[in-house]
Design a protein around this motif. Structure first.
Motif, PDB file in Angstrom:
ATOM      1  N   VAL A  11      -3.029  -3.397 -87.152  1.00 14.98           N
ATOM      2  CA  VAL A  11      -2.669  -4.179 -85.974  1.00 14.98           C
ATOM      3  C   VAL A  11      -1.473  -3.526 -85.312  1.00 14.98           C
ATOM      4  O   VAL A  11      -0.504  -3.149 -85.973  1.00 14.98           O
ATOM      5  N   ARG A  12      -1.555  -3.354 -84.000  1.00 14.52           N
ATOM      6  CA  ARG A  12      -0.480  -2.736 -83.216  1.00 14.52           C
ATOM      7  C   ARG A  12       0.409  -3.846 -82.659  1.00 14.52           C
ATOM      8  O   ARG A  12      -0.074  -4.777 -82.016  1.00 14.52           O
ATOM      9  N   VAL A  13       1.720  -3.712 -82.894  1.00 13.87           N
ATOM     10  CA  VAL A  13       2.659  -4.793 -82.601  1.00 13.87           C
ATOM     11  C   VAL A  13       3.837  -4.280 -81.777  1.00 13.87           C
ATOM     12  O   VAL A  13       4.311  -3.158 -81.980  1.00 13.87           O
ATOM     13  N   VAL A  14       4.301  -5.125 -80.853  1.00 13.65           N
ATOM     14  CA  VAL A  14       5.555  -4.884 -80.142  1.00 13.65           C
ATOM     15  C   VAL A  14       6.548  -5.974 -80.547  1.00 13.65           C
ATOM     16  O   VAL A  14       6.185  -7.158 -80.619  1.00 13.65           O
ATOM     17  N   LEU A  15       7.789  -5.577 -80.813  1.00 12.40           N
ATOM     18  CA  LEU A  15       8.853  -6.510 -81.182  1.00 12.40           C
ATOM     19  C   LEU A  15       9.734  -6.778 -79.970  1.00 12.40           C
ATOM     20  O   LEU A  15      10.262  -5.835 -79.374  1.00 12.40           O
ATOM     21  N   VAL A  16       9.899  -8.049 -79.618  1.00  9.72           N
ATOM     22  CA  VAL A  16      10.750  -8.418 -78.490  1.00  9.72           C
ATOM     23  C   VAL A  16      11.829  -9.377 -78.968  1.00  9.72           C
ATOM     24  O   VAL A  16      11.554 -10.528 -79.308  1.00  9.72           O
ATOM     25  N   ASP A  17      13.054  -8.889 -79.025  1.00  4.99           N
ATOM     26  CA  ASP A  17      14.192  -9.693 -79.464  1.00  4.99           C
ATOM     27  C   ASP A  17      15.451  -9.014 -78.955  1.00  4.99           C
ATOM     28  O   ASP A  17      15.551  -7.789 -78.987  1.00  4.99           O
ATOM     29  N   GLY A  31       6.972  -3.090 -90.969  1.00  2.89           N
ATOM     30  CA  GLY A  31       6.497  -1.921 -90.255  1.00  2.89           C
ATOM     31  C   GLY A  31       6.052  -0.742 -91.097  1.00  2.89           C
ATOM     32  O   GLY A  31       5.726   0.310 -90.553  1.00  2.89           O
ATOM     33  N   ALA A  32       6.027  -0.891 -92.431  1.00  4.26           N
ATOM     34  CA  ALA A  32       5.511   0.179 -93.293  1.00  4.26           C
ATOM     35  C   ALA A  32       3.988   0.135 -93.232  1.00  4.26           C
ATOM     36  O   ALA A  32       3.328  -0.540 -94.031  1.00  4.26           O
ATOM     37  N   THR A  33       3.405   0.863 -92.298  1.00  3.14           N
ATOM     38  CA  THR A  33       1.995   0.700 -91.948  1.00  3.14           C
ATOM     39  C   THR A  33       1.053   0.899 -93.125  1.00  3.14           C
ATOM     40  O   THR A  33       0.078   0.146 -93.285  1.00  3.14           O
ATOM     41  N   GLU A  34       1.304   1.876 -93.955  1.00  2.00           N
ATOM     42  CA  GLU A  34       0.400   2.127 -95.073  1.00  2.00           C
ATOM     43  C   GLU A  34       0.361   0.961 -96.051  1.00  2.00           C
ATOM     44  O   GLU A  34      -0.635   0.725 -96.726  1.00  2.00           O
ATOM     45  N   ARG A  35       1.471   0.217 -96.110  1.00  2.00           N
ATOM     46  CA  ARG A  35       1.529  -0.929 -97.022  1.00  2.00           C
ATOM     47  C   ARG A  35       1.061  -2.212 -96.372  1.00  2.00           C
ATOM     48  O   ARG A  35       0.333  -3.004 -96.973  1.00  2.00           O
ATOM     49  N   VAL A  41       4.591  -0.414 -82.299  1.00  2.00           N
ATOM     50  CA  VAL A  41       4.416   0.610 -81.269  1.00  2.00           C
ATOM     51  C   VAL A  41       5.460   0.528 -80.164  1.00  2.00           C
ATOM     52  O   VAL A  41       5.473   1.370 -79.261  1.00  2.00           O
ATOM     53  N   GLY A  42       6.341  -0.485 -80.227  1.00  2.00           N
ATOM     54  CA  GLY A  42       7.370  -0.591 -79.205  1.00  2.00           C
ATOM     55  C   GLY A  42       8.317  -1.735 -79.476  1.00  2.00           C
ATOM     56  O   GLY A  42       8.003  -2.647 -80.243  1.00  2.00           O
ATOM     57  N   GLU A  43       9.494  -1.668 -78.850  1.00  2.00           N
ATOM     58  CA  GLU A  43      10.501  -2.715 -78.970  1.00  2.00           C
ATOM     59  C   GLU A  43      11.100  -2.978 -77.593  1.00  2.00           C
ATOM     60  O   GLU A  43      11.077  -2.112 -76.721  1.00  2.00           O
ATOM     61  N   ALA A  44      11.641  -4.185 -77.430  1.00  2.00           N
ATOM     62  CA  ALA A  44      12.294  -4.535 -76.177  1.00  2.00           C
ATOM     63  C   ALA A  44      13.367  -5.573 -76.434  1.00  2.00           C
ATOM     64  O   ALA A  44      13.267  -6.372 -77.379  1.00  2.00           O
ATOM     65  N   ALA A  45      14.405  -5.572 -75.569  1.00  2.00           N
ATOM     66  CA  ALA A  45      15.551  -6.465 -75.767  1.00  2.00           C
ATOM     67  C   ALA A  45      15.703  -7.501 -74.658  1.00  2.00           C
ATOM     68  O   ALA A  45      16.525  -8.405 -74.778  1.00  2.00           O
TER      69      ALA A  45
END
Length: 227
Positions: A11-17, A31-35, A41-45
């Motif tokens: 699952v591709r996720v963006v974090l907004v905080d 965010g440890a994708t293999e686990r 895939v992105g962040e924003a503030a």
């Protein structure tokens, strides 16, 4: 879950905080994708950054804080309406906030979020919530689930406040802080805006609500339990 099973779940996720340290913590936790199967895939503030990043990356799930500079999580949802409505590649939103206030929960759910969890959630449960939202499920922290059902299904649910609905998300934020006794400079610092902008928002709130001063505004907000 085995490594092979995780490889099949992505699952591709963006974090907004608006707190960088919190984003860093969530990234480290999930965010440890293999686990976990989660790829950040992105962040924003803030609101503008969020809309730009979400539009550019088209994630499957956005972890969205409710209180953000630029208009709050509801404004991000409003400006992402077309992405949420995309039948082929819908972007889904999961609110992740420290707040469990009724107006925050109902505001983002009305705005189109698929769920609302608080920041006390464990990393494992957050990963599970993200995948459930990706599949279209509605996900809520246990303490909030009953409240949300009551608010939307009960015949006793309070009606929409037409006066409050006249205000933008940012005007509501300024209203609450004014009613709590904050000075204009304190509000400007907390919301990352100028004092002049705070004054403009207060003037707009007073005009829309047909009030004369901040004392009347405080009484108005207190009567509606917004403080």
């Amino acid at each position: 879950m085995t490594t092979e099973e995780t490889a099949e779940r992505r699952v591709r996720v963006v974090l907004v905080d608006d707190h960088r340290m919190f984003r860093t913590g969530v990234q480290a936790e999930i965010g440890a994708t293999e686990r976990t199967g989660v790829e950040v895939v992105g962040e924003a503030a803030d609101v503008d950054q969020a809309v730009t990043v979400i539009t550019a990356t088209r994630p499957e799930v956005v972890l969205l804080d409710v209180h953000l500079p630029g208009g709050g999580g509801v404004e991000v949802l409003r400006r992402s309406a077309a992405l949420m409505a995309d039948a082929e590649r819908p972007v889904r939103f999961l609110a992740l906030s420290v707040s469990d206030a009724a107006e925050d929960v109902i505001g983002v759910i009305r705005g189109g979020a698929r769920g609302y969890v608080t920041k006390t959630i464990t990393g494992t449960d957050l990963v599970d919530a993200v995948f459930r939202v990706k599949e279209g499920d509605a996900v809520f922290s246990p303490r909030l689930a009953g409240f949300v059902l009551d608010a939307f299904a009960s015949s006793d649910a309070p009606p929409v406040d037409e006066d409050l609905d006249r205000l933008t998300q940012r005007e509501r934020e300024v209203l609450r802080l004014i009613a709590r006794g904050y000075a204009y400079k304190e509000i400007a610092k907390q919301l990352f805006i100028s004092v002049k902008t705070v004054e403009s928002h207060v003037s707009a709130v007073l005009r829309k609500l047909q009030l004369s001063n901040r004392h009347e505004l405080t009484r108005w907000a207190t009567a509606r339990r917004l403080v």
